[in-house]
Write a protein that holds these residues in place. Structure first.
Motif, PDB file in Angstrom:
ATOM      1  N   VAL A 176       0.841  -1.192   0.000  1.00  0.00           N
ATOM      2  CA  VAL A 176       0.000   0.000   0.000  1.00  0.00           C
ATOM      3  C   VAL A 176       0.882   1.250   0.000  1.00  0.00           C
ATOM      4  N   SER A 177       0.719   2.047  -1.025  1.00  0.00           N
ATOM      5  CA  SER A 177       1.441   3.322  -1.111  1.00  0.00           C
ATOM      6  C   SER A 177       0.438   4.458  -0.980  1.00  0.00           C
ATOM      7  N   LEU A 178       0.656   5.320   0.007  1.00  0.00           N
ATOM      8  CA  LEU A 178      -0.262   6.433   0.257  1.00  0.00           C
ATOM      9  C   LEU A 178       0.473   7.759   0.166  1.00  0.00           C
ATOM     10  N   ASP A 179       1.349   7.871  -0.825  1.00  0.00           N
ATOM     11  CA  ASP A 179       2.186   9.068  -0.958  1.00  0.00           C
ATOM     12  C   ASP A 179       1.498  10.198  -1.716  1.00  0.00           C
ATOM     13  N   SER A 180       0.439   9.855  -2.465  1.00  0.00           N
ATOM     14  CA  SER A 180      -0.200  10.894  -3.280  1.00  0.00           C
ATOM     15  C   SER A 180      -0.881  11.935  -2.401  1.00  0.00           C
ATOM     16  N   SER A 205      -3.615   6.200 -17.178  1.00  0.00           N
ATOM     17  CA  SER A 205      -2.233   5.715 -17.125  1.00  0.00           C
ATOM     18  C   SER A 205      -1.439   6.361 -16.000  1.00  0.00           C
ATOM     19  N   ASP A 206      -1.910   7.483 -15.469  1.00  0.00           N
ATOM     20  CA  ASP A 206      -1.208   8.155 -14.376  1.00  0.00           C
ATOM     21  C   ASP A 206      -1.550   7.565 -13.009  1.00  0.00           C
ATOM     22  N   VAL A 240     -10.293   4.099   1.739  1.00  0.00           N
ATOM     23  CA  VAL A 240      -9.825   5.360   1.160  1.00  0.00           C
ATOM     24  C   VAL A 240      -8.972   6.095   2.185  1.00  0.00           C
ATOM     25  N   TRP A 241      -7.824   6.580   1.722  1.00  0.00           N
ATOM     26  CA  TRP A 241      -6.955   7.395   2.566  1.00  0.00           C
ATOM     27  C   TRP A 241      -7.120   8.858   2.181  1.00  0.00           C
ATOM     28  N   MET A 242      -7.329   9.725   3.172  1.00  0.00           N
ATOM     29  CA  MET A 242      -7.367  11.172   2.948  1.00  0.00           C
ATOM     30  C   MET A 242      -6.249  11.790   3.764  1.00  0.00           C
ATOM     31  N   ASP A 316      -9.047  18.652  -6.641  1.00  0.00           N
ATOM     32  CA  ASP A 316      -8.358  17.481  -6.082  1.00  0.00           C
ATOM     33  C   ASP A 316      -8.624  16.269  -6.967  1.00  0.00           C
ATOM     34  N   GLN A 317      -7.780  15.260  -6.789  1.00  0.00           N
ATOM     35  CA  GLN A 317      -7.924  14.036  -7.572  1.00  0.00           C
ATOM     36  C   GLN A 317      -7.824  12.825  -6.645  1.00  0.00           C
TER      37      GLN A 317
END
Length: 1005
Positions: A176-180, A205-206, A240-242, A316-317
């Motif tokens: 799990v990567s939550l860097d965005s 693709s992003d 979902v991570w916020m 936001d995205q």
């Protein structure tokens, strides 16, 4: 597929290890808040009770704040409204400036569980998962969530992780990567067919979400390009991570009371997934957003909120983290639950899932599944049924593919047809309500056991208005289930009503009684459920089950360590042990011994069990052993016919002592009683004499007189009671008293001492002497007991053989609480070198075989065998308890050693009879190594030093008796002499008492 399962199974194990690390290291970051949303205060209270249980049991870290928050005023405000209510609560606790820094785990669990009504009261979030955690405790969805996500705070900054409480993911959290920045959704790959029943992410693709596809057809998903080349889609897991900045943006919507009321209300009923996340998809437009379907209905209040949400979120995205391999398990309906726990559970064996979890009495077959349930023998459960948190009585019949939940059927046999759900609720006011329906029934619809409720009511001539209070005629709202004052009554009503449905027939009396009864629906019953009492009963049931499983494990020969796992993670260890005490008396005496020993090890330090200490239960263990041996043997030998003796008659007995070479300990109860024993030993004289002496005489006066020539002590007894106490190790006449008791000369509650002595025409004097040091290890005390028994019985005209004498001597040992075995007395009573064996059983029958040694072999053995005194003594009682304790607890290494030393005893005898004294010595040396493994107290610094000083002179070494002091045995190398060894010892130890004692084998009786 197998490789994927292995990866996930190892990941599952890794999450447990990560959880333990986080839990046990206060310096590691944990969640600052763990928050669970609830539909109302009643449900929130239930959640709080279950969180409290976990805190008390040490499952959850105490440096986290746990909150269970109901929807404001019990009104349904949607998952989005509930999220904002949580944020408002956090603002009040932390302030706007600190909110973004906090690590928050938010679990939405505020639903009514309409599709799995048995979890409405205590919450689907706390529904069981079919596995025991590695520590032996039961698991729920909440526990699985927490374990999997416990290490995540270490890898993220401030923010909020939001998830739904009815989906279990099997994945590797390290993926799990939550860097965005902003929001990140967690998705897994799943077959397109699964996606047609759930939400699906369409991504670019992003790695950002472009569109949400909710319950689209398979063809529509293909048309949208959501299906990859392997036929899989990115399923919406609901996690979902916020990040902290996005949480702050949402906080701005509710920082005032006016704003809060605008966004958190029943009219808007915002959805976290539909209203908060939709604007974050790249292809979203305001127009599409405003027209999106709503959790409740589209109205002005909702549209106003959506416009403001669009304003703050449009830039936001939503990033996406795609986990693979991973698995998605949805506990959505009763039927899904049943399939997961029965037909599908084998697919998850690598995760520790099983059909039968912490249950007693279930069938050995895999036809059905159980969780924390007690099923009495004689209860029948149909194939593919699932039983949880229930007690099923003898005579109960559960049909096929049923689900039974929280039913206490103790004392009541009932039956239900195939495909039936039965769930019992304890209501406030000490009342009961049992809800029952078909497994395939959707409570949101108007079907009951697959039939139209309206049609059923019509066929039974029951007015619709008596069942429904509104136009909503769904099963959820049907007041069908009587409220009863007694548990048994609620079960009887269930049986009756199911019968009505099947027969479409009801008599007028039953109809009237049912219509007049207070009745609840699925919707109204759980709101008045006494969840605290329900949880208490579940805890009681689990305690009963754990205690039963523990006792059964001990009874079937499991080790204490293995069996105690059932108790170590009970919610109350003391309560479980109290239940073990209740169950214990139904087991055999050998199992009782082991149970009492285990109980003594499990009682927490400083605690009492039934007002008694751990030491009390350990002593009780050995008392039971002593009592059982004595009852069996004394009752037999008390039937001996003694002949009246004559005044002045006396009998003297002189016996050799013994040296033990192989198999010692296997002769000791309870080991020999359960497994039989094998011993090789030899009778020896010391300095040319038989050192053990006993003399029994008839006195003119009606007294009992004991004389101990070793200590120059004597004492007369004129009353019975002091003679009956023979277990005090500091009493110099304990052995004398035990001999008279074991031989039936004195008996409790059978007249005065004078009356009992009159049977023998006079008093009795028993004189003893053992000319070897106390604690020598030569079995002198047991041989002395045997000599006393032989002298007394012979004096009174009972001519017993060596087996009978040995058996009575074993009773003497048990009465004295020394806990000895049978090899010592046989070693002295039976001359020569012999192998003694017994089979398992309380009545030990001895097979004694004297070795046939040639004169030359016996001569070589006599020349090479040496007895060395250490100058130290140790009572066997101390080591005995340690070794016997290990046998009682089925310590693995101890049990292996016990088998090995018996094999060595036979091999030693074999080598001696072949004339190979050197090989015998090597085997004796191996036996010594095993004895030290058995108990480290067998040796000490002094013993090791003596052996090391002689190492170059000897081929074999051993200790006499239990070790720790007394005599050592050595076998000289060929060509070495006792004079050489004596010189070595004298030069090393001088006048310290370490010296060779002259001995020889007593080959004649």
């Amino acid at each position: 597929m197998h490789v994927i399962q292995n990866f996930l199974a190892q990941s599952y194990l890794d999450t447990w290890n990560n959880y333990l690390y986080v839990r046990d290291n206060p310096s590691v970051h944990t969640w600052d808040y763990v928050i669970i949303t609830a539909s109302d205060q009643h449900q929130a209270d239930s959640y709080e009770m279950q969180i409290k249980q976990r805190l008390e049991n040490g499952f959850l870290p105490t440096n986290t704040i746990y909150l269970c928050l109901p929807d404001p005023e019990g009104k349904r405000v949607g998952s989005g409204g509930a999220t904002l209510a949580v944020i408002k609560n956090l603002i009040e606790r932390e302030g706007m400036e600190n909110l973004s820094k906090k690590r928050i785990l938010l679990i939405h669990s505020g639903g009514d569980s309409k599709r799995i009504p048995q979890y409405s009261a205590c919450g689907k979030l706390f529904s069981p998962v079919p596995r025991l955690l590695p520590d032996g405790s039961t698991s729920t969805l909440f526990d699985e969530f927490y374990i999997q996500l416990s290490s995540m705070p270490e890898r993220v900054g401030g923010g909020m992780l939001v998830l739904s409480g009815d989906v279990l993911l099997l994945f590797n959290p390290l993926q799990v990567s939550l860097d965005s920045k902003g929001a990140t959704a967690i998705s897994i790959k799943a077959p397109v067919e699964t996606g047609s029943h759930h939400g699906v992410f369409l991504t670019d693709s992003d790695g950002y979400v472009t569109e949400f596809l909710h319950k689209q057809t398979v063809s529509a998903l293909h048309e949208k390009g959501a299906v990859n080349s392997q036929g899989n889609i990115d399923i919406d897991t609901g996690i979902v991570w916020m990040d902290g900045s996005l949480v702050s943006q949402f906080a701005s919507l509710v920082e005032t009371e006016t704003l809060f009321q605008q966004f958190v209300n029943e009219k808007a009923r915002l959805s976290f997934y539909g209203d908060f996340l939709y604007p974050l998809s790249r292809h979203a437009t305001e127009e599409r957003f405003l027209s999106q379907g709503a959790e409740h209905e589209i109205n002005d209040s909702l549209l106003t909120c959506r416009k403001k949400l669009w304003t703050i979120l449009q830039n936001d995205q939503l990033a996406i983290t795609k986990l693979s391999p991973a698995q998605f398990l949805h506990f959505g309906t009763t039927e899904e639950l049943r399939e997961l726990t029965t037909s599908q559970v084998d697919d998850y064996q690598s995760f520790g899932w099983s059909r039968h979890i912490l249950s007693v009495g279930e069938s050995s077959s895999k036809d059905y599944a159980t969780q924390t349930s007690l099923i009495n023998n004689g209860a029948q459960v149909g194939e593919q049924s699932y039983i949880e948190d229930s007690y099923l009585e003898l005579g109960t019949v559960i049909g096929r593919r049923c689900v039974v939940s929280s039913v206490n059927g103790e004392g009541v046999a009932f039956s239900i047809p195939d495909n039936t759900v039965v769930h019992s609720l304890k209501l406030f006011g000490n009342k009961y309500c049992i809800r029952f329906y078909g497994v395939q029934d959707n409570p949101k619809q108007g079907m009951w056991f697959g039939l139209s409720i309206l049609d059923v009511l019509e066929s039974l001539s029951v007015p619709v208005s008596s069942v429904f209070d509104s136009s909503d005629t769904s099963l959820w709202n049907a007041r069908l289930f009587p409220v009863c004052a007694e548990r048994e009554e609620s079960l009887r009503w269930m049986q009756k009503i199911i019968g009505w449905i099947n027969s479409r027939n009801i008599d007028s009396v039953d109809r009237a009684a049912w219509l007049q009864a207070e009745r609840k629906s699925l919707a109204t019953s759980f709101h008045v459920a006494d969840t605290e009492t329900a949880l208490t009963w579940q805890e009681h049931l689990e305690t009963q089950i754990r205690a039963s499983l523990f006792c059964n494990a001990i009874d079937t020969g499991k080790s204490h360590e293995e069996a105690s796992k059932y108790l170590m993670h009970a919610r109350s260890l003391v309560s479980s042990l109290e239940t073990v005490l209740d169950l214990l008396k139904s087991y055999s005496f050998s199992t009782q011994l082991r149970l009492y020993k285990s109980i003594s090890l499990l009682i927490p330090e400083g605690s009492l069990l039934d007002g008694k200490t751990a030491v009390y239960y350990e002593d009780l263990c050995y008392k039971i052993l002593s009592d059982e041996v004595n009852v069996r043997h004394i009752s037999t030998h008390n039937k001996l016919t003694y002949k009246p003796a004559n005044l002045g008659d006396s009998v003297s007995v002189e016996l050799p002592v013994r040296v033990n070479w192989g198999g010692g300990w296997s002769d000791t109860p309870p080991y020999c009683l359960e497994f039989g024993g094998t011993v090789l030993n030899a009778a020896i004289t010391i300095q040319g004499k038989r050192p053990v002496h006993a003399k029994a005489s008839i006195l003119a006066e009606p007294v009992v007189r004991f004389v101990c020539k070793d200590s120059s002590l004597s004492k007369e007894f004129t009353s019975l009671q002091p003679l009956l106490t023979c277990s005090n190790p500091n009493d110099p006449f304990a052995l004398h008293k035990a001999v008279l008791c074991a031989c039936g000369i004195i008996r409790e509650n059978q007249g005065t001492l004078s009356e009992q002595l009159a049977e023998h025409r006079g008093g009795i004097e028993l004189e003893t002497q053992a000319s070897v040091p106390k604690g020598s290890g030569l079995g002198a005390s047991s041989v002395l007991a045997g000599a006393c028994v032989k002298a007394i019985t012979k004096l009174l005209g009972a001519d017993l053989d060596n087996e009978e004498l040995s058996s009575l001597t074993l009773c003497v040992e048990q009465l004295m609480s020394t806990g000895g075995g049978w090899q010592d007395q046989i070693g002295g009573l039976v001359p020569g070198i012999k192998v003694i064996q017994t089979k398992p059983g309380i009545d030990q029958t001895f097979s004694i075989r004297s070795l046939e040694l040639s004169d030359s072999v016996l001569r070589e053995l006599s020349e090479r065998f040496v007895l060395v005194y250490t100058g130290q003594r140790r009572l066997a009682r101390n080591i005995l308890r340690e070794v016997v304790g290990k046998v009682l607890t089925r310590d693995y290494e101890t049990m292996q050693v016990m088998q090995a030393i018996q094999r060595l005893a036979i091999l030693m005898a074999y080598e001696l009879e072949r004339g190979n004294v050197t090989e015998f010595a090597f085997l004796l040396d191996k036996h010594w190594e095993l004895s030290v493994k058995l108990d480290r107290g067998t040796t000490n610094t002094c013993i090791e030093y003596i052996f090391s000083c002689c190492e170059d002179l000897i081929d074999g070494k051993f200790v006499a008796g239990a070790g720790g002091g007394g005599f050592l045995m050595m076998v000289l190398k060929q060509g070495r002499t006792k004079e050489e060894l004596n010189y070595r010892l004298e030069s090393m130890f001088q006048d310290s008492g370490v010296a060779i004692w002259d001995c020889d084998f007593a080959m004649e009786g």
